[in-house]
Design a protein around this motif. Structure first.
Motif, PDB file in Angstrom:
ATOM      1  N   GLY A  32      22.437   6.179  11.737  1.00 29.42           N
ATOM      2  CA  GLY A  32      23.532   6.689  10.916  1.00 29.42           C
ATOM      3  C   GLY A  32      23.330   6.441   9.429  1.00 29.42           C
ATOM      4  N   ARG A  33      24.045   7.249   8.646  1.00 25.92           N
ATOM      5  CA  ARG A  33      23.908   7.156   7.187  1.00 25.92           C
ATOM      6  C   ARG A  33      24.415   5.826   6.635  1.00 25.92           C
ATOM      7  N   ARG A  34      25.321   5.180   7.355  1.00 25.24           N
ATOM      8  CA  ARG A  34      25.819   3.877   6.874  1.00 25.24           C
ATOM      9  C   ARG A  34      24.693   2.857   6.782  1.00 25.24           C
ATOM     10  N   VAL A  35      23.654   3.038   7.596  1.00 23.49           N
ATOM     11  CA  VAL A  35      22.486   2.164   7.564  1.00 23.49           C
ATOM     12  C   VAL A  35      21.384   2.771   6.712  1.00 23.49           C
ATOM     13  N   LEU A  36      21.131   4.049   6.908  1.00 18.65           N
ATOM     14  CA  LEU A  36      19.956   4.691   6.311  1.00 18.65           C
ATOM     15  C   LEU A  36      20.079   4.854   4.801  1.00 18.65           C
ATOM     16  N   VAL A  37      21.277   5.172   4.308  1.00 15.42           N
ATOM     17  CA  VAL A  37      21.436   5.343   2.860  1.00 15.42           C
ATOM     18  C   VAL A  37      21.226   4.019   2.121  1.00 15.42           C
ATOM     19  N   PRO A  38      21.863   2.912   2.547  1.00 14.28           N
ATOM     20  CA  PRO A  38      21.556   1.643   1.881  1.00 14.28           C
ATOM     21  C   PRO A  38      20.072   1.267   1.967  1.00 14.28           C
ATOM     22  N   LYS A  88       0.872  -1.187   0.000  1.00 20.53           N
ATOM     23  CA  LYS A  88       0.000   0.000   0.000  1.00 20.53           C
ATOM     24  C   LYS A  88       0.901   1.227   0.000  1.00 20.53           C
ATOM     25  N   GLU A  89       0.859   1.994  -1.056  1.00 24.28           N
ATOM     26  CA  GLU A  89       1.850   3.042  -1.267  1.00 24.28           C
ATOM     27  C   GLU A  89       1.859   4.162  -0.233  1.00 24.28           C
ATOM     28  N   PRO A  90       0.739   4.550   0.392  1.00 24.38           N
ATOM     29  CA  PRO A  90       0.841   5.567   1.441  1.00 24.38           C
ATOM     30  C   PRO A  90       1.775   5.198   2.586  1.00 24.38           C
ATOM     31  N   TYR A  91       2.119   3.921   2.712  1.00 25.70           N
ATOM     32  CA  TYR A  91       3.061   3.533   3.760  1.00 25.70           C
ATOM     33  C   TYR A  91       4.465   4.065   3.488  1.00 25.70           C
ATOM     34  N   ALA A  92       4.707   4.572   2.288  1.00 25.13           N
ATOM     35  CA  ALA A  92       5.973   5.262   2.030  1.00 25.13           C
ATOM     36  C   ALA A  92       6.124   6.488   2.929  1.00 25.13           C
ATOM     37  N   LEU A  93       4.991   7.088   3.310  1.00 27.70           N
ATOM     38  CA  LEU A  93       5.023   8.297   4.134  1.00 27.70           C
ATOM     39  C   LEU A  93       5.447   8.002   5.569  1.00 27.70           C
ATOM     40  N   ILE A  94       5.354   6.747   6.005  1.00 27.89           N
ATOM     41  CA  ILE A  94       5.775   6.416   7.370  1.00 27.89           C
ATOM     42  C   ILE A  94       6.968   5.470   7.374  1.00 27.89           C
ATOM     43  N   THR A  95       7.532   5.200   6.195  1.00 27.76           N
ATOM     44  CA  THR A  95       8.745   4.383   6.118  1.00 27.76           C
ATOM     45  C   THR A  95       9.839   5.152   5.383  1.00 27.76           C
ATOM     46  N   ALA A  96       9.736   5.252   4.074  1.00 25.33           N
ATOM     47  CA  ALA A  96      10.795   5.869   3.278  1.00 25.33           C
ATOM     48  C   ALA A  96      10.974   7.346   3.606  1.00 25.33           C
ATOM     49  N   LEU A  97       9.870   8.069   3.801  1.00 26.17           N
ATOM     50  CA  LEU A  97       9.989   9.513   4.048  1.00 26.17           C
ATOM     51  C   LEU A  97      10.748   9.828   5.336  1.00 26.17           C
ATOM     52  N   PRO A  98      10.360   9.266   6.502  1.00 21.50           N
ATOM     53  CA  PRO A  98      11.146   9.568   7.701  1.00 21.50           C
ATOM     54  C   PRO A  98      12.581   9.060   7.626  1.00 21.50           C
ATOM     55  N   VAL A  99      12.805   7.922   6.974  1.00 21.67           N
ATOM     56  CA  VAL A  99      14.180   7.418   6.835  1.00 21.67           C
ATOM     57  C   VAL A  99      15.003   8.359   5.970  1.00 21.67           C
ATOM     58  N   ALA A 100      14.408   8.895   4.912  1.00 28.78           N
ATOM     59  CA  ALA A 100      15.122   9.861   4.068  1.00 28.78           C
ATOM     60  C   ALA A 100      15.491  11.111   4.858  1.00 28.78           C
ATOM     61  N   VAL A 101      14.572  11.603   5.677  1.00 29.15           N
ATOM     62  CA  VAL A 101      14.850  12.791   6.497  1.00 29.15           C
ATOM     63  C   VAL A 101      15.943  12.476   7.508  1.00 29.15           C
ATOM     64  N   MET A 102      15.874  11.326   8.131  1.00 28.70           N
ATOM     65  CA  MET A 102      16.897  10.940   9.099  1.00 28.70           C
ATOM     66  C   MET A 102      18.266  10.827   8.436  1.00 28.70           C
ATOM     67  N   ALA A 103      18.312  10.272   7.229  1.00 23.13           N
ATOM     68  CA  ALA A 103      19.584  10.177   6.509  1.00 23.13           C
ATOM     69  C   ALA A 103      20.113  11.564   6.159  1.00 23.13           C
ATOM     70  N   LEU A 104      19.215  12.467   5.779  1.00 20.92           N
ATOM     71  CA  LEU A 104      19.618  13.820   5.403  1.00 20.92           C
ATOM     72  C   LEU A 104      20.294  14.548   6.551  1.00 20.92           C
ATOM     73  N   VAL A 105      19.760  14.392   7.758  1.00 19.95           N
ATOM     74  CA  VAL A 105      20.298  15.133   8.905  1.00 19.95           C
ATOM     75  C   VAL A 105      21.298  14.314   9.723  1.00 19.95           C
ATOM     76  N   GLY A 106      21.546  13.078   9.317  1.00 20.95           N
ATOM     77  CA  GLY A 106      22.541  12.267  10.014  1.00 20.95           C
ATOM     78  C   GLY A 106      22.074  11.680  11.320  1.00 20.95           C
ATOM     79  N   ALA A 107      20.806  11.338  11.404  1.00 25.56           N
ATOM     80  CA  ALA A 107      20.257  10.790  12.647  1.00 25.56           C
ATOM     81  C   ALA A 107      20.704   9.344  12.850  1.00 25.56           C
ATOM     82  N   PRO A 108      20.709   8.880  14.091  1.00 24.67           N
ATOM     83  CA  PRO A 108      20.944   7.461  14.349  1.00 24.67           C
ATOM     84  C   PRO A 108      19.867   6.609  13.697  1.00 24.67           C
TER      85      PRO A 108
END
Length: 531
Positions: free
Chosen positions: A230-236, A208-228
């Motif tokens: 960490g980018r070594r996990v979040l970027v892959p 169900k594609e709206p689940y991108a808003l609670i999975t990929a979107l927050p992970v992308a924001v976390m990767a952008l700001v370097g949140a735990p």
């Protein structure tokens, strides 16, 4: 960038997965027993009365038709046409699992037969949530109480007891959260962790594609700001998610189906953002959200309490993190949780994205009941974060928030347990009772007028049509009229509210049941007035 730390925030106990040696093994055993035990409780709560407690729902028979099509090797087809409103993940995975076993069955029978699949997936979500909770705290009481509350939550049980998309989307989402909720131990481990999370997130989005808003979107924001973690996990994780979805689009392009997908998605997006209001509480003529909350408050009191408490605690964490930011970019302070604890960062990010999506849907978007399913599990994690977090002042003299939250959670458990008992003492299976009557009393091929969409899927062996005026009944020589009074009154049916009264003047009731979802379900014999 160094991740900012909220200066006033502390934690009572370290996460369970960092305790060394023999204590770690004991903690792991306790965690496993909690997860397995609560999975069992959740499964029993969902399987008992699964066919009679919750009425057949229109979306169920639609998804059953798509799953049956896949099971028979015909692809994702609805009424003979390719279906792109939702991604194929749920229909393909379930259809292949039951390949060749669903042929020639009525769609209502298929939906009922597949309901236990959702019950199992929903129960796994409860177990996975408990595993995340144990990464937030090594205490036993709070994860236990939250786990029992989720296992019995009447709103979750309702959705997990029907053949809907949400159960698979949420179990994959919660699995991704569990994978991300730990610090990587090596660069290679970080990549594997990120890829695993990305596969799970892609699976949720392909369900169900709206689940991108609670999975990929927050992970992308976390990767952008370097949140735990960490980018070594979040970027892959992000790269894997995008790659999997791109592969799906590539397969559509190879079959020259991309234009059909685009048409369906642009229509769906306009509904998502509220430009097109065709369904849901915000649609013209539909019951309002406030009226439904009031109507169902006794049934979902525990769920309402959980969501309200989660909204307040999330707000507290946002304000605390904002006020204690040390750097100019306050938006990068992820809700006041500590850099050393990726489980807390991921949990609260999940809750924040879920509440943001639902808040937008309430105010501007297309708001349907299933949107709130997204919020329940992340809310539970958010409560655990603040229940096990104490300010520097409270550590020395203030009250322990864990005790207050234990009282709150106990109230939720009691409310959910009572609601479960009350709901499972009733019977809500009007369509099933109707089919039993038709099989015994009404000849196949009889012409029946139905006034809402779900009924037609339960009557494939009858001549069914949507004739909703006396003139149409006579013109088409209709023999029987089926009316679900509550659906007509709420505007979900095709007949005007006075249609039943008109039909009752010319026909004789031959079947009548009073059930919670449909209200008065009545079949009238009108042959004397239409022939």
């Amino acid at each position: 960038m160094v991740w900012p730390v909220a200066a006033t925030t502390g934690v009572d106990a370290a996460p369970a997965d960092v305790v060394p040696g023999a204590p770690q093994r004991r903690q792991a055993a306790v965690t496993a027993l909690l997860a397995i035990g609560l999975f069992a409780v959740a499964l029993v709560a969902r399987l008992l009365g699964i066919s009679r407690t919750y009425e057949l729902f229109l979306d169920e028979v639609t998804y059953a038709a798509l799953t049956q099509s896949v099971s028979e090797g015909r692809g994702v087809l609805l009424h003979g046409e390719l279906f792109f409103l939702h991604p194929p993940g749920w229909f393909v995975s379930t259809g292949l699992a039951f390949r060749g076993q669903l042929a020639d069955e009525r769609l209502d029978q298929v939906a009922m037969a597949l309901r236990p699949v959702n019950a199992v997936l929903g129960s796994i979500t409860v177990a996975l949530t408990v595993l995340v909770l144990r990464r937030l705290t090594d205490r036993k009481a709070i994860p236990l109480l939250i786990g029992v509350a989720l296992a019995l939550d009447p709103f979750l049980v309702k959705f997990d007891s029907r053949f809907l998309l949400e159960s698979q989307a949420m179990v994959l989402t919660t699995g991704a959260v569990l994978v991300l909720a730990r610090a990587p131990r090596s660069s290679q481990g970080a990549r594997r962790q990120g890829i695993a999370a990305g596969v799970l997130m892609a699976g949720a989005i392909l369900t169900k594609e709206p689940y991108a808003l609670i999975t990929a979107l927050p992970v992308a924001v976390m990767a952008l700001v370097g949140a735990p973690p960490g980018r070594r996990v979040l970027v892959p994780a992000m790269v894997t998610t995008v790659a999997v979805y791109a592969t799906y689009l590539g397969s559509l392009a190879a079959r020259d189906e991309l234009s059909l997908w685009w048409t369906a998605k642009t229509s769906g997006f306009s509904r998502l953002i509220g430009v097109s209001q065709e369904t849901g509480f915000n649609a013209p003529g539909s019951p309002s959200l406030a009226s439904r909350i009031t109507e169902l408050v006794e049934q979902f009191a525990g769920t309402y309490l959980l969501l309200a408490a989660g909204g307040v605690t999330l707000g507290v964490l946002v304000v605390r993190g904002w006020a204690s930011a040390r750097y100019w970019s306050r938006s990068t302070v992820l809700l006041g949780v500590r850099a050393a604890e990726p489980a807390r960062v991921v949990a609260v990010a999940w809750a924040a994205s879920s509440y943001t999506y639902v808040a937008y849907a309430v105010l501007l978007g297309t708001l349907e009941e299933q949107a709130f399913y997204m919020v329940v599990a992340p809310t539970a994690l958010c409560l655990c974060v603040i229940a096990t977090t104490r300010t520097s002042a409270s550590r020395t003299s203030g009250p322990n928030p864990a005790r207050a939250f234990a009282v709150l959670l106990t109230a939720m458990v009691v409310a959910n347990g009572l609601s479960w008992v009350v709901l499972h003492q009733r019977t809500d299976d009007g369509y099933a009772q109707l089919r039993d009557f038709l099989d015994d009393e009404v000849p196949d091929g009889s012409r029946i007028s139905v006034t809402e969409e779900t009924a037609q899927f339960t009557l494939p062996d009858y001549d069914v049509g949507n004739w909703t005026s006396l003139a149409e009944l006579r013109e088409n020589q209709v023999q029987y009229v089926l009316v679900a009074e509550a659906l007509v009154q709420r505007g979900y049916g095709s007949a005007r509210p006075g249609f039943l009264a008109d039909v009752e003047r010319i026909g004789d009731p031959v079947f009548e049941r009073e059930v919670p979802t449909l209200g008065r379900l009545v079949l009238l014999d009108v042959q004397g007035a239409t022939r």
